[in-house]
Design a protein around this motif. Structure first.
Motif, PDB file in Angstrom:
ATOM      1  N   GLN A 309       0.764  -0.943  -0.136  1.00 56.48           N
ATOM      2  CA  GLN A 309      -0.565  -0.288  -0.310  1.00 56.48           C
ATOM      3  C   GLN A 309       0.629   0.959   0.037  1.00 56.48           C
ATOM      4  O   GLN A 309       0.606   2.513  -0.819  1.00 56.48           O
ATOM      5  CB  GLN A 309      -1.046  -0.425   1.303  1.00 56.48           C
ATOM      6  N   ALA A 310       1.856   1.123   0.959  1.00 50.94           N
ATOM      7  CA  ALA A 310       2.658   3.106   1.398  1.00 50.94           C
ATOM      8  C   ALA A 310       3.623   3.041  -0.059  1.00 50.94           C
ATOM      9  O   ALA A 310       3.300   4.347  -0.932  1.00 50.94           O
ATOM     10  CB  ALA A 310       3.536   2.334   2.335  1.00 50.94           C
ATOM     11  N   GLN A 311       3.607   1.567  -1.125  1.00 50.25           N
ATOM     12  CA  GLN A 311       4.629   2.387  -1.985  1.00 50.25           C
ATOM     13  C   GLN A 311       3.842   2.531  -3.131  1.00 50.25           C
ATOM     14  O   GLN A 311       4.373   3.183  -4.023  1.00 50.25           O
ATOM     15  CB  GLN A 311       5.831   0.367  -2.565  1.00 50.25           C
ATOM     16  N   MET A 312       2.211   1.773  -3.316  1.00 53.42           N
ATOM     17  CA  MET A 312       1.420   2.511  -4.348  1.00 53.42           C
ATOM     18  C   MET A 312       0.782   4.055  -4.190  1.00 53.42           C
ATOM     19  O   MET A 312       0.895   4.519  -4.993  1.00 53.42           O
ATOM     20  CB  MET A 312      -0.094   1.384  -4.503  1.00 53.42           C
ATOM     21  N   MET A 313       1.286   4.047  -2.717  1.00 52.80           N
ATOM     22  CA  MET A 313       1.658   5.599  -2.794  1.00 52.80           C
ATOM     23  C   MET A 313       2.162   6.814  -3.336  1.00 52.80           C
ATOM     24  O   MET A 313       1.403   8.016  -3.739  1.00 52.80           O
ATOM     25  CB  MET A 313       0.538   5.958  -0.939  1.00 52.80           C
ATOM     26  N   ALA A 314       3.284   6.338  -2.700  1.00 50.64           N
ATOM     27  CA  ALA A 314       4.375   6.640  -3.365  1.00 50.64           C
ATOM     28  C   ALA A 314       3.913   6.922  -4.642  1.00 50.64           C
ATOM     29  O   ALA A 314       4.010   7.950  -5.426  1.00 50.64           O
ATOM     30  CB  ALA A 314       5.957   6.573  -2.898  1.00 50.64           C
ATOM     31  N   LEU A 315       3.753   5.995  -5.297  1.00 50.83           N
ATOM     32  CA  LEU A 315       4.188   5.914  -7.298  1.00 50.83           C
ATOM     33  C   LEU A 315       2.504   6.786  -7.254  1.00 50.83           C
ATOM     34  O   LEU A 315       2.654   7.618  -9.071  1.00 50.83           O
ATOM     35  CB  LEU A 315       3.583   4.844  -7.516  1.00 50.83           C
ATOM     36  N   CYS A 316       1.465   6.975  -6.585  1.00 54.25           N
ATOM     37  CA  CYS A 316      -0.233   7.717  -7.275  1.00 54.25           C
ATOM     38  C   CYS A 316       0.797   9.214  -7.159  1.00 54.25           C
ATOM     39  O   CYS A 316      -0.340  10.016  -8.082  1.00 54.25           O
ATOM     40  CB  CYS A 316      -0.824   7.530  -6.321  1.00 54.25           C
ATOM     41  N   THR A 317       1.391   9.527  -6.369  1.00 52.90           N
ATOM     42  CA  THR A 317       2.049  11.186  -6.192  1.00 52.90           C
ATOM     43  C   THR A 317       2.311  10.894  -7.765  1.00 52.90           C
ATOM     44  O   THR A 317       2.291  12.947  -7.863  1.00 52.90           O
ATOM     45  CB  THR A 317       2.804  11.126  -5.538  1.00 52.90           C
TER      46      THR A 317
END
Ligand code: UD1
Length: 420
Positions: A309-317
């Motif tokens: 989840q955290a890695q995808m959040m970075a990507l979504c930025t």
């Protein structure tokens, strides 16, 4: 203390080999407590959590010899059934010793793990299941004191929630129990499946492997004949490197993986516009023309893993548009948000949901790792940030990522481990 220094805005390229899965290695190491022989475990990741579990086994009286990416464990010599606080406080997964110790010795004392950065994380479901198998459990001075003087007995158990280590603990206990145990609503994670498979190879009769319902015929307290094994690839390490390719919009290949285990992630990456090429043991990510936003809801396997989840959040930025990320498993797994905000991300938190406004330019900053996966999100953000980011408290990363700077450097990242 050490920190990572990462110079951003570098394209990545090339390929990276994925190590054995930490979350598979831990229950497999705990399962050595059930074995009547020495066992060689190959493809063992060199990460701090594995070292901690080996230390715990040694404290209990086991011996082991470590090779570069393997270990030979002899747990036949175990003569203590007490997992003490000093070890358990370092790693919650030490609770995986509870089921095997109780099943083998008829009694044990295991320190309660307590909460952690991502939430309260109780073990009530582990304890309730053992009670249903006839254990008498007391909590005294921070320890679980469990007794089953006549051995654990087969029972029918329904897990109220899907729990990964809870399922693993009870599967190991059931392997040595007296009679048949039926487990309903069991976790289906690949790491749980591998544990079942090695128990089956050891002669334990298990039906339903890979489904939510297992039937396990116990050995009536006899130690079992566990065979040598090789740990499955780490789908979370693999996913983290795929996200590194994605956030830098680069072409990279991850090798030595089981692509099926990563399907929830690769489908999301395709929805976001990335190309995904899959072979039997590798996945290549190809750049997107436009990185599209996406919505994510974490759930149990085969759903989208909370550990990504955290890695995808970075990507979504870095996506065009707004993404909604719903964390459904842990109540406090948004510690990375405040650090990403310090790098210029635009994220709004409401309860268990984060709204990520994409398309913003991230800027380097000093940031703090708070838990294992939160820290990998900071590495990803640093890869695209303008300037040099310093990530502090990286012992969190060393718990679960083998040769992190070596692997990222080989892909062309400008990353260094330095002393504060
Ligand atoms: C494992 C993984 C971790 C991953 C998590 C969810 C290991 C070593 N760790 O953790 O990386 O993030 O699965 O995929 O494999 N719960 C209870 N009572 C219990 C047990 C769990 O309420 O007795 C709740 C938890 O608070 C959480 C949910 O169930 O909300 C799932 O937790 P669980 O699957 O048990 O996580 P772990 O096994 O600790």
């Amino acid at each position: 203390m050490q920190y990572l220094s990462i110079k951003g805005k570098q394209k990545l390229s090339g390929s990276v080999s994925i190590s054995g899965a930490k979350n598979a290695a831990l229950p497999l190491l705990a399962a050595t407590l059930l074995s009547k022989n020495k066992i060689t475990i190959k493809n063992l990741p060199q990460v701090a959590d594995v070292a901690t579990l080996l230390k715990l086994l040694e404290n209990l009286g086991a011996t082991y010899e470590r090779g570069e990416s393997s270990v030979v464990v002899d747990a036949t010599t175990v003569n203590s059934a007490c997992a003490n606080y000093d070890i358990v406080r370092k790693m919650r997964a030490s609770i995986l010793s509870l089921g095997p110790l109780l099943a083998r010795f008829g009694h044990c004392e295991v320190s309660l793990p307590g909460g952690c950065a991502i939430g309260q994380r109780p073990i009530d479901l582990h304890l309730r299941a053992l009670e249903m198998m006839g254990a008498v459990i007391d909590i005294q001075e921070g320890y679980v004191i469990a007794k089953a003087p006549n051995g654990l007995k087969g029972a029918t158990i329904i897990f109220d929630k899907v729990t990964v280590t809870g399922s693993e603990n009870i599967i190991m206990a059931a392997a040595l129990a007296h009679g048949v145990t039926e487990l309903l609503n069991v976790a289906k994670e690949p790491e749980v499946v591998q544990l079942c498979e090695i128990l089956k190879e050891a002669g334990v009769k298990i039906d339903g492997i890979g489904t939510a319902n297992l039937t396990i015929v116990g050995s009536y307290g006899k130690l079992i004949d566990i065979q040598d094994m090789s740990v499955i690839p780490d789908r979370i390490e693999a996913g983290t490197y795929l996200c590194a390719g994605a956030i830098t919009n680069s072409q990279i290949t991850i090798t030595d993986v089981i692509p099926k285990h990563l399907e929830a992630l690769t489908l999301k990456l395709q929805q976001m516009g990335f190309g995904i090429d899959i072979t039997e043991k590798s996945i290549t990510i190809l750049p997107a023309t436009t990185i599209k936003s996406c919505d994510i809801e974490t759930s149990e396997y085969p759903g989208f893993p909370t550990d990504m989840q955290a890695q995808m959040m970075a990507l979504c930025t870095q996506a065009v548009g707004t993404s909604i990320i719903d964390e459904r498993l842990f109540e406090n797994r948004f510690m990375h948000v405040s650090e990403l905000l310090r790098m210029g991300a635009q994220i709004k938190l409401k309860g268990h949901s984060a709204t990520v406004y994409g398309g913003v330019a991230l800027k380097a900053a000093d940031v703090m790792a708070t838990d294992l996966r939160a820290s990998s999100a900071l590495i990803l953000a640093a890869l695209v940030a303008d300037g040099t980011t310093r990530i502090h408290r990286i012992y969190h990363l060393d718990r679960g990522y083998e040769n992190l700077e070596g692997k990222f450097s080989a892909l062309g990242a400008k990353i260094e481990r330095l002393e504060e």
